[in-house]
Design a protein around this motif. Structure first.
Motif, PDB file in Angstrom:
ATOM      1  N   HIS A  64     -65.576  86.365  59.586  1.00 12.07           N
ATOM      2  CA  HIS A  64     -64.412  85.615  60.060  1.00 12.07           C
ATOM      3  C   HIS A  64     -63.115  86.138  59.442  1.00 12.07           C
ATOM      4  O   HIS A  64     -62.040  86.072  60.063  1.00 12.07           O
ATOM      5  N   SER A  65     -63.216  86.673  58.223  1.00 14.39           N
ATOM      6  CA  SER A  65     -62.006  87.161  57.546  1.00 14.39           C
ATOM      7  C   SER A  65     -61.419  88.397  58.232  1.00 14.39           C
ATOM      8  O   SER A  65     -60.226  88.694  58.047  1.00 14.39           O
ATOM      9  N   ILE A  66     -62.240  89.104  59.005  1.00 12.51           N
ATOM     10  CA  ILE A  66     -61.762  90.315  59.690  1.00 12.51           C
ATOM     11  C   ILE A  66     -61.446  90.035  61.155  1.00 12.51           C
ATOM     12  O   ILE A  66     -60.986  90.912  61.885  1.00 12.51           O
ATOM     13  N   ALA A  67     -61.672  88.808  61.597  1.00 11.69           N
ATOM     14  CA  ALA A  67     -61.547  88.472  63.020  1.00 11.69           C
ATOM     15  C   ALA A  67     -60.153  88.764  63.563  1.00 11.69           C
ATOM     16  O   ALA A  67     -60.009  89.328  64.657  1.00 11.69           O
ATOM     17  N   GLU A  68     -59.118  88.390  62.836  1.00 12.94           N
ATOM     18  CA  GLU A  68     -57.759  88.596  63.335  1.00 12.94           C
ATOM     19  C   GLU A  68     -57.476  90.081  63.534  1.00 12.94           C
ATOM     20  O   GLU A  68     -56.875  90.483  64.543  1.00 12.94           O
ATOM     21  N   ALA A  69     -57.921  90.909  62.592  1.00  7.48           N
ATOM     22  CA  ALA A  69     -57.706  92.353  62.715  1.00  7.48           C
ATOM     23  C   ALA A  69     -58.482  92.931  63.890  1.00  7.48           C
ATOM     24  O   ALA A  69     -57.964  93.776  64.637  1.00  7.48           O
ATOM     25  N   VAL A  70     -59.715  92.467  64.084  1.00  9.15           N
ATOM     26  CA  VAL A  70     -60.519  92.932  65.223  1.00  9.15           C
ATOM     27  C   VAL A  70     -59.860  92.503  66.530  1.00  9.15           C
ATOM     28  O   VAL A  70     -59.746  93.295  67.485  1.00  9.15           O
ATOM     29  N   ASP A  71     -59.416  91.255  66.593  1.00 12.32           N
ATOM     30  CA  ASP A  71     -58.744  90.758  67.801  1.00 12.32           C
ATOM     31  C   ASP A  71     -57.477  91.561  68.114  1.00 12.32           C
ATOM     32  O   ASP A  71     -57.081  91.680  69.280  1.00 12.32           O
ATOM     33  N   SER A  72     -56.875  92.132  67.070  1.00  8.54           N
ATOM     34  CA  SER A  72     -55.649  92.911  67.259  1.00  8.54           C
ATOM     35  C   SER A  72     -55.923  94.386  67.550  1.00  8.54           C
ATOM     36  O   SER A  72     -54.983  95.177  67.643  1.00  8.54           O
ATOM     37  N   GLY A  73     -57.203  94.746  67.676  1.00 10.53           N
ATOM     38  CA  GLY A  73     -57.529  96.111  68.076  1.00 10.53           C
ATOM     39  C   GLY A  73     -58.078  97.006  66.990  1.00 10.53           C
ATOM     40  O   GLY A  73     -58.103  98.235  67.145  1.00 10.53           O
ATOM     41  N   LEU A  74     -58.560  96.443  65.878  1.00 13.41           N
ATOM     42  CA  LEU A  74     -59.142  97.242  64.804  1.00 13.41           C
ATOM     43  C   LEU A  74     -60.234  98.155  65.350  1.00 13.41           C
ATOM     44  O   LEU A  74     -61.111  97.724  66.096  1.00 13.41           O
ATOM     45  N   THR A  75     -60.203  99.428  64.981  1.00 21.77           N
ATOM     46  CA  THR A  75     -61.201 100.387  65.455  1.00 21.77           C
ATOM     47  C   THR A  75     -62.392 100.439  64.504  1.00 21.77           C
ATOM     48  O   THR A  75     -62.320  99.961  63.358  1.00 21.77           O
ATOM     49  N   ARG A  76     -63.468 101.064  64.969  1.00 19.77           N
ATOM     50  CA  ARG A  76     -64.635 101.243  64.103  1.00 19.77           C
ATOM     51  C   ARG A  76     -64.282 102.070  62.878  1.00 19.77           C
ATOM     52  O   ARG A  76     -64.768 101.795  61.762  1.00 19.77           O
ATOM     53  N   GLU A  77     -63.473 103.100  63.065  1.00 24.63           N
ATOM     54  CA  GLU A  77     -63.083 103.951  61.946  1.00 24.63           C
ATOM     55  C   GLU A  77     -62.281 103.165  60.911  1.00 24.63           C
ATOM     56  O   GLU A  77     -62.500 103.307  59.694  1.00 24.63           O
ATOM     57  N   GLU A  78     -61.381 102.322  61.371  1.00 25.69           N
ATOM     58  CA  GLU A  78     -60.602 101.492  60.457  1.00 25.69           C
ATOM     59  C   GLU A  78     -61.469 100.454  59.765  1.00 25.69           C
ATOM     60  O   GLU A  78     -61.238 100.095  58.604  1.00 25.69           O
ATOM     61  N   LEU A  79     -62.481  99.979  60.460  1.00 27.35           N
ATOM     62  CA  LEU A  79     -63.383  98.973  59.899  1.00 27.35           C
ATOM     63  C   LEU A  79     -64.071  99.486  58.640  1.00 27.35           C
ATOM     64  O   LEU A  79     -64.331  98.723  57.710  1.00 27.35           O
ATOM     65  N   GLN A  80     -64.371 100.785  58.594  1.00 28.34           N
ATOM     66  CA  GLN A  80     -65.107 101.347  57.458  1.00 28.34           C
ATOM     67  C   GLN A  80     -64.357 101.184  56.147  1.00 28.34           C
ATOM     68  O   GLN A  80     -64.982 101.074  55.077  1.00 28.34           O
ATOM     69  N   THR A  81     -63.045 101.170  56.205  1.00 33.19           N
ATOM     70  CA  THR A  81     -62.263 101.005  54.981  1.00 33.19           C
ATOM     71  C   THR A  81     -61.803  99.563  54.752  1.00 33.19           C
ATOM     72  O   THR A  81     -61.411  99.209  53.637  1.00 33.19           O
ATOM     73  N   ARG A  82     -61.886  98.743  55.792  1.00 32.55           N
ATOM     74  CA  ARG A  82     -61.453  97.344  55.679  1.00 32.55           C
ATOM     75  C   ARG A  82     -62.565  96.431  55.173  1.00 32.55           C
ATOM     76  O   ARG A  82     -62.285  95.361  54.623  1.00 32.55           O
ATOM     77  N   MET A  83     -63.827  96.841  55.380  1.00 32.90           N
ATOM     78  CA  MET A  83     -64.963  96.031  54.929  1.00 32.90           C
ATOM     79  C   MET A  83     -65.908  96.897  54.105  1.00 32.90           C
ATOM     80  O   MET A  83     -66.079  98.087  54.376  1.00 32.90           O
ATOM     81  N   LYS A  84     -66.553  96.307  53.128  1.00 37.48           N
ATOM     82  CA  LYS A  84     -67.513  97.031  52.298  1.00 37.48           C
ATOM     83  C   LYS A  84     -68.839  97.167  53.054  1.00 37.48           C
ATOM     84  O   LYS A  84     -69.127  96.396  53.987  1.00 37.48           O
ATOM     85  N   PRO A  85     -69.668  98.151  52.687  1.00 35.77           N
ATOM     86  CA  PRO A  85     -70.992  98.252  53.305  1.00 35.77           C
ATOM     87  C   PRO A  85     -71.787  96.966  53.104  1.00 35.77           C
ATOM     88  O   PRO A  85     -71.633  96.280  52.093  1.00 35.77           O
TER      89      PRO A  85
END
Length: 327
Positions: A64-85
């Motif tokens: 849920h903490s990443i939902a706003e960024a995803v809704d705004s168009g966050l890419t898979r590549e950007e996701l790798q640095t925005r969330m930990k494994p």
């Protein structure tokens, strides 16, 4: 572009009891992430794992903490640095892969260069139990070509001998789940070699596995809890012969693709593994396992009830997913 991320907890009953050295459970608790965009939707499933400090509520909060960024168009590549494994990133990453494929009218298999898909032999897991119980379970599944047996007790030898006698023709993977000690490692490995075991998975605790570099490994040894992402591989070359890649550890298909390529470059055998989840969690791994040395993707076979559009299993063969499920 209008996107919306949702995440929910779902429960799937396990057929009987699933037991490893760390405990037992009767149901698979998973989190399903759905990302909708302009009439299309992509899904991903993860299984939070307590061993790695994860919980259902914690993983749900991370998604849920990443939902706003995803809704705004966050890419898979950007996701790798925005969330930990880990499990949370896995659910979001796989949902983005699925959404991209459906939106663009493509298959994920084509996107990752694995267009030639075929059914795979998956390991079938036997829960930890008393020797006679494990032997009976092995006898019921003796026709399967690859069995994975859960060990990690003070008397693993009797359990392993009982299973081998009950399933003399099956290839066997032993999964100790960090349950062995340096003092009994050589003995257990000698027994495994005598009984023609194909692979030993994570015999010693992660972080306490240096002894594996100083003994003659009579059977190939596979890292599971000791390996999570690509960056871990180089340091394991003296101790392990194989690595178990699980999307819930890598944090999704994106990192798992990179990890598999690097593991193969370094000369590791590769297993594609899973937690106990539904077909939605297995689907990306089936695509990734096409040229792996081992597939351990039997999660749905352990459930009493799977998703309505689940993977097709015929005995120990698992078929690539239909688009209605994923990818």
């Amino acid at each position: 572009m209008r996107r919306h991320l949702e995440a929910t907890i779902e429960t799937f009953p396990i057929a009987g009891l699933f037991t490893i050295s760390r405990g037992s459970k009767t149901e698979a608790e998973v989190i399903t992430c759905t990302i909708r965009e302009d009439g299309f939707s992509g899904r991903g499933e993860c299984v939070p794992y307590k061993r790695y400090g994860e919980s259902l509520d914690g993983v749900l909060s991370d998604i849920h903490s990443i939902a706003e960024a995803v809704d705004s168009g966050l890419t898979r590549e950007e996701l790798q640095t925005r969330m930990k494994p880990g499990a949370a990133r896995n659910a979001v990453d796989c949902a983005l892969w699925d959404l991209e494929a459906k939106r663009d009218g493509l298959r994920v298999a084509d996107l990752i260069g694995a267009a030639s898909q075929k059914p795979l032999v998956t390991a079938f897991t036997l829960s930890l139990g008393e020797p006679a119980v494990m032997a009976a379970d092995a006898r019921r599944n003796a026709q399967r070509p690859l069995l994975k047996i859960k060990l990690g007790t003070e008397d693993d030898e009797s359990r392993l001998r009982a299973v081998r006698e009950a399933a003399p023709n099956a290839r066997i993977i032993v999964d100790a789940n960090e349950g062995w000690m340096e003092e009994n490692l050589s003995h257990h490995m000698a027994v495994a070699a005598e009984l023609n075991v194909s692979l030993i998975e994570q015999p010693l605790p992660a972080g306490k596995d240096a002894a594996l570099a100083n003994i003659r490994r009579l059977v190939s040894v596979c890292a599971d809890e000791s390996v999570h992402a690509t960056k871990d591989l180089e340091s394991l070359r003296d101790r392990y012969d194989a690595v178990n890649i699980k999307l819930d550890k890598t944090g999704g298909l994106t990192e798992a693709l990179a990890m598999k390529a690097e593991a193969q470059r370094l000369g590791f055998l590769v297993m594609l593994g899973c937690m106990v989840g539904s077909s939605l969690a297995m689907a990306p791994a089936v695509l990734l396992a096409q040229d792996a040395d081992y597939a351990d993707l039997d999660g749905p076979l352990l459930l009493a009830k799977d998703r309505p559009t689940g993977l097709r299993y015929e005995g120990s063969l698992v078929y690539p997913p239909d688009p209605d499920l994923w990818g």
